[in-house]
Design a protein around this motif. Structure first.
Motif, PDB file in Angstrom:
ATOM      1  N   GLY A 133      -0.399  11.079   5.460  1.00  0.00           N
ATOM      2  CA  GLY A 133       0.001   9.916   4.698  1.00  0.00           C
ATOM      3  C   GLY A 133       1.433   9.551   5.018  1.00  0.00           C
ATOM      4  N   PRO A 134       1.876   8.356   4.588  1.00  0.00           N
ATOM      5  CA  PRO A 134       3.273   7.973   4.805  1.00  0.00           C
ATOM      6  C   PRO A 134       4.263   8.851   4.055  1.00  0.00           C
ATOM      7  CG  PRO A 134       2.142   6.376   3.431  1.00  0.00           C
ATOM      8  CD  PRO A 134       1.094   7.292   3.960  1.00  0.00           C
ATOM      9  N   ASP A 135       3.754   9.672   3.116  1.00  0.00           N
ATOM     10  CA  ASP A 135       4.611  10.628   2.411  1.00  0.00           C
ATOM     11  C   ASP A 135       4.881  11.876   3.247  1.00  0.00           C
ATOM     12  OD1 ASP A 135       2.088  11.773   2.312  1.00  0.00           O
ATOM     13  OD2 ASP A 135       1.871  11.598   0.140  1.00  0.00           O
ATOM     14  N   TYR A 190      -3.549  15.176   4.369  1.00  0.00           N
ATOM     15  CA  TYR A 190      -4.689  14.999   3.469  1.00  0.00           C
ATOM     16  C   TYR A 190      -5.953  15.467   4.179  1.00  0.00           C
ATOM     17  CZ  TYR A 190      -1.667  12.145   0.479  1.00  0.00           C
ATOM     18  OH  TYR A 190      -0.651  11.708  -0.343  1.00  0.00           O
ATOM     19  N   ARG A 224      -4.338  17.980  -0.481  1.00  0.00           N
ATOM     20  CA  ARG A 224      -3.053  17.542   0.073  1.00  0.00           C
ATOM     21  C   ARG A 224      -2.131  18.747   0.187  1.00  0.00           C
ATOM     22  NH1 ARG A 224       0.622  12.906  -2.742  1.00  0.00           N
ATOM     23  NH2 ARG A 224       0.744  14.480  -4.394  1.00  0.00           N
ATOM     24  N   MET A 244      -5.918   5.818   5.808  1.00  0.00           N
ATOM     25  CA  MET A 244      -4.631   5.412   5.254  1.00  0.00           C
ATOM     26  C   MET A 244      -4.343   3.960   5.653  1.00  0.00           C
ATOM     27  SD  MET A 244      -3.174   7.906   3.577  1.00  0.00           S
ATOM     28  CE  MET A 244      -3.610   9.637   3.275  1.00  0.00           C
ATOM     29  N   ASP A 259       3.672   2.929   0.753  1.00  0.00           N
ATOM     30  CA  ASP A 259       3.205   3.953  -0.175  1.00  0.00           C
ATOM     31  C   ASP A 259       1.889   4.552   0.334  1.00  0.00           C
ATOM     32  OD1 ASP A 259       1.759   1.642  -0.527  1.00  0.00           O
ATOM     33  OD2 ASP A 259       1.597   1.823  -2.706  1.00  0.00           O
ATOM     34  N   THR A 260       1.459   5.623  -0.325  1.00  0.00           N
ATOM     35  CA  THR A 260       0.233   6.302   0.092  1.00  0.00           C
ATOM     36  C   THR A 260      -0.953   5.600  -0.551  1.00  0.00           C
ATOM     37  OG1 THR A 260       1.424   8.389   0.279  1.00  0.00           O
ATOM     38  CG2 THR A 260      -0.967   8.516   0.177  1.00  0.00           C
ATOM     39  N   TYR A 261      -1.555   4.703   0.205  1.00  0.00           N
ATOM     40  CA  TYR A 261      -2.660   3.862  -0.258  1.00  0.00           C
ATOM     41  C   TYR A 261      -3.812   4.095   0.698  1.00  0.00           C
ATOM     42  CZ  TYR A 261      -4.963  -0.594  -1.600  1.00  0.00           C
ATOM     43  OH  TYR A 261      -5.842  -1.568  -2.036  1.00  0.00           O
ATOM     44  N   PHE A 262      -4.900   4.707   0.192  1.00  0.00           N
ATOM     45  CA  PHE A 262      -5.985   5.021   1.118  1.00  0.00           C
ATOM     46  C   PHE A 262      -7.348   4.876   0.448  1.00  0.00           C
ATOM     47  CE2 PHE A 262      -5.006   9.046  -0.884  1.00  0.00           C
ATOM     48  CZ  PHE A 262      -6.160   9.802  -0.884  1.00  0.00           C
TER      49      PHE A 262
END
Length: 528
Positions: A158-160, A164, A199, A248, A254-257
């Motif tokens: 994720g972008p974080d 995942y 995660r 993703m 933000d973490t949007y998936f």
């Protein structure tokens, strides 16, 4: 009995060789044949990595499939029967410096098989297209695979910066106290890594933002479980049947998936990844009751509903297709890559061999249209580099296994010497917040009057606040989606295809709370 699980199909089915029919303006090309391809990912330098169910990690480089596998997980290491095997691959965001890749595979464990996620390192020097097999660092182990199916097996960053992982319910109850198929309640066990989205950090640790920590929780990364009544700290979300693939959104910071969860015998669903969310299986299949007994009595509270579902034998919403029943790969279309496709999510169905496009309309409702037919048994999909832009890559079991690329533009791409089309720093003013500006493309920088789409590099400079840049054909309605997002004081750039209006121009808007931002557009080519 009608089932949407892949089971033996994934392991054995050989579909006829086919070329997918795609919309006008797109071209589908089979890049190469590869037996039972399961997942794919790109390295920052443009190499395509593809896993096979039989245990090979292959490299496609400079237009050719390399003869030597990067890694082979052979007999005594890999279980590859039923839906087991080498199922997922992710590339470290810092691959250029650390050369890490992450693999999800089913390994031999005692007298059975268990799922595992490990980190491996690519070699350097003359062996830079191969993996050091001895570099394996096991991050999560002993995720149950009791029946051979429903392993899921997708891995993405994720972008974080966290990894995942998806794991299915194992087909049958790992504990043997409920059953198989629709009666399997293993995913209701929060102390076991089944039916979950996990995660972890790059080293396998628990991110501080994970929803299940503190009293009543424990690590499950070594044994795949903890004491009954506790919760696994690796869990991000739970209550899934077989979250075979997830994607993703590259258009957001933000973490949007989205999670594609394969149904049992009635409903396929797409879920929005929600931290701590219970998505209801086996109490629910999609938004519908599957069981009201055992661990589903009473019905658990606050179940997260899918935002998109379709019924076996029913129509995929927005389409006339009613022959589908096993959702597989999914991918968000990067904004600016395909004209008119900003805000689009693509997904495939293994059973009907079709790929669908869904977009969010009025009231937040997602509806679909068919994107491709004849794609065969689609397994995974991703967007990756192609020329000056990106293309859509997907895997299919058709013809024994193929890797396909779908690119925009049925005609030859006409290149131009890079030329500055717009620079509001020299020909101002800057884009004012939420105010539309129109620019002419045809007749400038060698773009002919016959051009309908231009390939550009877009840069936002010196923005006074954060926002999003929108580009669209002059004379049409603003799309509401962005080519790129930017932050105050930062310089942000992105490659894009920009469709031109009837007058040969495009409109631009900086969606931001206040202030202004400078826009630079360099054109590198065009399509008629």
């Amino acid at each position: 009995m009608l089932r949407s699980t892949l089971v033996v199909l994934l392991a054995l089915l050989v579909l006829p060789l086919s070329a997918a029919t795609v919309p006008t303006g797109f071209t589908d090309v089979s890049l190469f044949d590869l037996g039972a391809p399961t997942a794919l990912a790109f390295t920052p330098d443009g190499r395509l990595l593809v896993t096979t169910q039989g245990g090979q990690l292959r490299v496609y480089k400079e237009g050719a499939l390399l003869a030597t596998p990067a890694l082979s997980l052979g007999a005594g290491v890999l279980c590859s029967n039923s839906e087991r095997g080498l199922l997922g691959v992710a590339v470290d965001p810092d691959f250029a410096s650390n050369r890490f890749v992450y693999l999800y595979y089913t390994h031999v464990a005692g007298g059975g098989c268990m799922n595992r996620v490990s980190r491996f390192t690519f070699n350097t020097g003359t062996g830079s297209d191969t993996v050091d097999a001895a570099s394996e660092l096991v991050l999560v182990d002993n995720m149950p695979s009791p029946a051979g199916n429903h392993n899921a097996g997708d891995v993405h960053f994720g972008p974080d910066g966290y990894l995942y992982i998806s794991i299915g319910d194992g087909g049958c109850d790992w504990a043997g106290d409920s059953g198989c198929g629709g009666t399997n309640d293993a995913t209701r066990d929060q102390h076991v890594l089944t039916g979950k989205i996990l995660r972890i950090t790059k080293t396998g640790d628990i991110p501080p933002e994970n929803p299940f920590q503190g009293a009543g929780t424990a690590r499950c990364n070594v044994t795949g479980q903890t004491t009954a009544g506790n919760k696994c700290q690796e869990t991000f979300a739970w209550g899934f049947r077989n979250p075979f693939r997830f994607a993703m959104n590259p258009n957001r910071d933000d973490t949007y998936f989205f999670i594609n969860d394969v149904g049992q015998s009635a409903w396929e669903e797409i879920d929005f990844g929600t931290a701590g969310g219970d998505f209801g299986w086996n109490c629910r299949e999609g938004a519908h009751t599957n069981s009201a007994t055992g661990k589903c009595s009473p019905t658990p509270p606050d179940l997260v509903e899918p935002f998109f579902e379709y019924q076996h034998g029913g129509f995929v919403p927005g389409t006339a297709d009613n022959d589908c029943g096993s959702i597989t790969g999914g991918a968000f279309v990067p904004d600016g890559v395909w004209p008119g496709y900003d805000g689009t999510f693509l997904f495939g169905d293994f059973n009907c061999g079709k790929i669908f496009r869904i977009t969010q309309g009025a009231g937040g409702v997602w509806t679909g249209t068919r994107f491709a037919v004849g794609a065969g048994g689609v397994t995974s999909m991703v967007f990756g580099p192609y020329g000056v832009s990106q293309a859509f890559y997907y895997l299919t079991y058709a013809g024994g296994g193929q890797v396909h690329r779908v690119s925009y533009g049925p005609f030859d791409f006409n290149t131009l010497t890079p030329c500055r089309l717009v620079d509001t720093r020299t020909v101002g003013p800057a884009l004012a917040a939420n105010s539309t500006r129109t620019f002419t493309a045809t007749g400038v920088c060698g773009v002919p009057a016959t051009a309908t789409v231009i390939a550009v590099n877009v840069t936002v400079i010196g923005a006074s606040s954060s926002g999003d840049l929108q580009l669209w054909p002059t004379g049409t309605t603003a799309p509401g989606t962005s080519v790129l997002s930017f932050q105050a004081g930062q310089t942000r750039a992105n490659n894009a295809f920009v469709e031109l209006g009837a007058s040969g121009g495009f409109s631009a808007l900086a969606a931001m709370p206040s202030g202004s931002a400078h826009l630079v557009v360099d054109v590198v080519g065009w399509y008629e």
